[in-house]
Write an enzyme that holds these catalytic residues in place. Structure first.
Site, PDB file in Angstrom:
ATOM      1  CB  ALA A  29      -0.918  -0.002   1.218  1.00 53.33           C
ATOM      2  CB  CYS A  30       1.553   3.749  -2.219  1.00 56.90           C
ATOM      3  SG  CYS A  30       0.155   3.901  -3.353  1.00 56.90           S
ATOM      4  CB  SER A  66      -3.507   6.654   1.678  1.00 57.76           C
ATOM      5  OG  SER A  66      -4.815   6.573   2.206  1.00 57.76           O
ATOM      6  CG  HIS A  67      -4.862   2.031  -3.200  1.00 58.91           C
ATOM      7  ND1 HIS A  67      -5.132   0.812  -2.616  1.00 58.91           N
ATOM      8  CD2 HIS A  67      -5.432   1.972  -4.440  1.00 58.91           C
ATOM      9  CE1 HIS A  67      -5.835   0.056  -3.451  1.00 58.91           C
ATOM     10  NE2 HIS A  67      -6.035   0.746  -4.561  1.00 58.91           N
ATOM     11  CG  ASN A  68      -5.421   1.733   3.752  1.00 60.28           C
ATOM     12  OD1 ASN A  68      -4.596   2.609   3.464  1.00 60.28           O
ATOM     13  ND2 ASN A  68      -5.988   1.663   4.935  1.00 60.28           N
TER      14      ASN A  68
END
Length: 559
Positions: free
Chosen positions: A390-391, A409-411
């Site tokens: 993730a980022c 963000s991207h979980n």
């Protein structure tokens, strides 16, 4: 197209007559046995190893495709946030074209191009672009470009002197293996044997460089000896006939074409430079507004796998967003088309662009565009012990003279609850430790008011843009130290499977007490606000291009 050309090639081979199969020495090439090597003149050095030549050929194709089919690739590989840590695609992508052409121009010097010393220098460059951010990594990518350009001629000549069928077959198969490995390093969660290559781009680069070395050495063993045999011998024998000037003329012509492409490339860069370096302007500075949005764009491909960037540009323009996060945005990979679509958004609409974590960080990407100057940005790799990596981008923006922090963000996936909890906890820590007003726009994968939701909003000390919106799962917007004006949900149209969420906020003046900006959850009618505060009317009703206000069927406004 490829299948049609392949069928025509098979038809050509199958219908060749005997006269077509005889070589210059009267020997028979036996077209039906297409893996035989071309006949060699008497006394000529033996052909190179077809295995080594095939490996080198596959690695050459892979390197050109994965690293140099777009002039922005190695710049994005070395990008590490603001203040600008690496070269912008415009104009510095022109250096990539220059390095490739310079290497190609020196390719006729076979001993230099295929030497181990030059390969060692190129390997250092490959190591730098794989492991080092910023200008140093970019410089390493340029060195690798020069090396690839220089060995292209030698490797292709070596392949031409080997059995065609087996050499090209092995080379193309090895190319496919490298392409899959290049995908496996980031897609490990979804493919068999994925953990073996998880986040191991260095393994792919090592295999590529060793293969290039094998191909170069195979070419050297054959071509250098061939050049030596062509040199006139010092003896009383009559002087040899002068060599035909045609090879040299062909070489000059090829160089001319290469450098003409470089000139055209730099010309294109200069034409784009004004748009790429313009100073963006926010939409409503007098009202001190900031409009923020989040959108999972699924690699700029629609559900029919057609490019969607023109429709993305149109949607962003019509929404009049000041800051927008794009998730699943990294397209600088072979399977995504090796293209940087964020350049177009930034240049056509006038935004600062943060491409987000580079392709060598092994994420699916998160990018951010901003009308406000990006003072600083940090790229985070969130804890991901089991699932996909993730980022997040944590950026500080100069918003109407006030420093405002934004997280995009991207979980991870629903199937990895521990990953999602650790990632949400880390995001909450980042937000909690900031003293600035804050906007969160991310992909959380949780139900409203569930455990991860509470971690994000309670531990992160932010407010949900609308706690009564229970129809959410992936995307969420939160804020702190700002006055919430409105919230809207816009349908995806024909792009991806995820909607657009948009929040509109008023920003306190520098020095104004943030405690006075406590959230109010009282809803008001749109007429409560002046036109500048309202969401665009173009998305009401049926909307435009399939984008329209949905869920609530209109924007929501708050006191």
């Amino acid at each position: 197209t490829g299948i049609a050309l392949g069928l025509l090639a098979l038809l050509d081979v199958a219908t060749r007559g005997k006269d077509d199969d005889e070589d210059d020495d009267g020997g028979v090439r036996a077209a039906k046995r297409g893996d035989l090597a071309p006949a060699q003149p008497h006394g000529a050095p033996p052909p190179p190893s077809w295995v080594s030549a095939g490996l080198g050929f596959g690695a050459l194709l892979f390197t050109l495709h994965s690293m140099y089919s777009d002039s922005a690739i190695i710049g994005r590989w070395s990008w590490d946030g603001y203040p600008a840590t690496g070269p912008a695609p415009v104009p510095w992508g022109g250096l990539v074209l220059t390095a490739l052409a310079a290497g190609f121009s020196a390719g006729h010097r076979v001993e230099l191009a295929t030497g181990s010393l030059w390969w060692g220098v190129a390997s250092a460059g490959a190591c730098a672009i794989t492991l080092v951010p910023g200008w140093a990594g970019f410089a390493g990518g340029l060195v690798l470009a020069a090396y690839v350009g220089s060995v292209t001629r030698s490797i292709l000549l070596a392949v031409a002197r080997c059995p065609a069928g087996r050499t090209l077959g092995a080379g193309l198969m090895w190319y496919n293996v490298l392409v899959l490995a290049h995908v496996w390093v980031v897609a490990y969660e979804f493919v068999p044997g994925g953990p073996l290559l998880r986040e191991r781009t260095w393994v792919v680069m090592l295999a590529t460089m060793l293969s290039l070395h094998a191909g170069a050495r195979a070419a050297r063993a054959s071509l250098v000896e061939r050049q030596r045999q062509r040199q006139p011998q010092r003896s009383p024998a009559p002087r040899a006939q002068p060599r035909s000037p045609r090879p040299r003329a062909d070489r000059h012509r090829a160089r001319g074409v290469a450098w003409a492409c470089v000139v055209c490339g730099w010309g294109a860069m200069m034409l784009r430079l004004p748009a790429a370096t313009q100073t963006p302007a926010p939409f409503h500075p007098a009202e001190r507004l900031i409009t923020a949005a989040i959108w999972t764009v699924h690699f700029d491909l629609d559900n029919d796998m057609w490019l969607a960037e023109s429709r993305i540009v149109a949607a962003v323009r019509d929404l009049e967003v000041d800051v927008m996060g794009f998730l699943e945005s990294d397209t600088e990979r072979i399977i995504m088309g090796q293209r940087d679509w964020t350049q177009r958004v930034g240049e056509e609409l006038g935004y600062y662009v943060d491409y987000g974590p580079s392709p060598r960080k092994h994420t699916w990407g998160c990018a951010m565009i901003s009308k406000f100057r990006i003072v600083q940005s940090t790229h985070h790799l969130l804890p991901s012990p089991f699932g996909e990596l993730a980022c997040a981008i944590h950026a500080t923006l100069d918003v109407h003279g006030r420093m405002v922090d934004v997280i995009v963000s991207h979980n991870g996936q629903e199937e990895n609850p521990l990953d999602r909890r650790l990632q949400t906890t880390e995001l909450a820590r980042i937000m909690r430790e900031s003293s600035n007003p804050f906007i969160f726009a991310g992909y959380v994968v949780t139900k409203p008011h569930a455990e991860n939701y509470k971690i994000l909003y309670d531990q992160g000390r932010i407010h949900d843009i609308d706690p009564t919106d229970s129809d959410r799962w992936c995307q969420y917007i939160g804020y702190r130290g700002l006055k919430r004006v409105g919230y809207a949900r816009v349908s995806r149209g024909t792009i991806t499977d995820t909607e657009i969420q948009v929040g509109k906020f008023a920003v306190p003046a520098a020095g104004e007490d943030l405690a006075a900006w406590a959230p109010s959850y009282a809803r008001v009618a749109e007429e409560h606000y002046a036109p500048a505060y309202r969401f665009p009317a173009v998305f009401r009703g049926k909307g435009v291009r399939g984008h329209f206000y949905h869920v609530f069927n209109e924007p929501r406004y708050y006191d």
